[in-house]
Design a protein around this motif. Sequence first.
Motif, PDB file in Angstrom:
ATOM      1  N   GLU A 264     142.045  -2.967  18.486  1.00 23.35           N
ATOM      2  CA  GLU A 264     141.171  -1.836  18.774  1.00 23.35           C
ATOM      3  C   GLU A 264     140.425  -2.050  20.092  1.00 23.35           C
ATOM      4  O   GLU A 264     140.220  -1.107  20.870  1.00 23.35           O
ATOM      5  N   LYS A 265     140.025  -3.290  20.344  1.00 21.58           N
ATOM      6  CA  LYS A 265     139.334  -3.604  21.599  1.00 21.58           C
ATOM      7  C   LYS A 265     140.254  -3.370  22.790  1.00 21.58           C
ATOM      8  O   LYS A 265     139.854  -2.791  23.800  1.00 21.58           O
TER       9      LYS A 265
ATOM     10  N   LYS B 212     140.640   0.303  23.431  1.00 23.83           N
ATOM     11  CA  LYS B 212     139.485   0.864  24.124  1.00 23.83           C
ATOM     12  C   LYS B 212     139.532   0.528  25.608  1.00 23.83           C
ATOM     13  O   LYS B 212     139.232   1.376  26.463  1.00 23.83           O
ATOM     14  N   GLU B 213     139.925  -0.718  25.929  1.00 28.67           N
ATOM     15  CA  GLU B 213     140.009  -1.114  27.333  1.00 28.67           C
ATOM     16  C   GLU B 213     141.063  -0.300  28.064  1.00 28.67           C
ATOM     17  O   GLU B 213     140.871   0.099  29.216  1.00 28.67           O
TER      18      GLU B 213
ATOM     19  N   ARG C  96     140.887  -6.961  17.436  1.00 32.95           N
ATOM     20  CA  ARG C  96     141.286  -7.247  18.813  1.00 32.95           C
ATOM     21  C   ARG C  96     142.173  -6.142  19.363  1.00 32.95           C
ATOM     22  O   ARG C  96     142.086  -5.781  20.543  1.00 32.95           O
TER      23      ARG C  96
END
Length: 205
Positions: free
Chosen positions: A87-88, A91-92, A85
Amino acid sequence: MAPRKGVSAEEKRIRMQQIFFERAEVLTLKELEKIAPKEKGIVVQSVKEVLQSLVDDALVESDKIGAGNFFWSLPSKAGQQRNARIEKLKKEIEEKQGQVEEVQKEIEELKRSRNDTEERQERLKEYIELTEKSNTLKRKLESYADRDPDRLKKLKTDVDMLKEGANRWTDNIFTLMSVCKNKFNLDTKDICKTFDIPEDLDYPE
């Protein structure tokens, strides 16, 4: 232990996971409804909701065997899910930072031309949306700060960079307003009304 008032939803989730980590066993909903209020101060009425939120985020595993539903969670599995989560979110943040930079480039072009009012308004709207999304991501990241502060250090730097980009964008808007005031003798309220600029526009906190 008596339930404590004012416990946040995130704190309830952390406490619920602690039950699984400390006991290291498979549990049923009925068992959790007995354990959670007594050991972790989670009121019985919210046990099912908190448990389901952990299942939805893949932080607690569940399976139906026969007529019963069983739940369990391993510390290593939970750590992997949190890292995924994070890492997500990273990225966002990178995507939003790229969008802010693109919008900033477009504003620079608009400053040179100053001909397309509608497009300028669209850019202002996009700026506000990006700022709101950036703040939302910051709040999400803060909810993880007490779990893995070392890993989030770089993410905080990325958020700060995003904030700096938004501040530069704000500088550009204030520059445009200053040009309009000096060149066309308009006051601030008229400029804000004409270009749909919020009168309370300020640098992101």
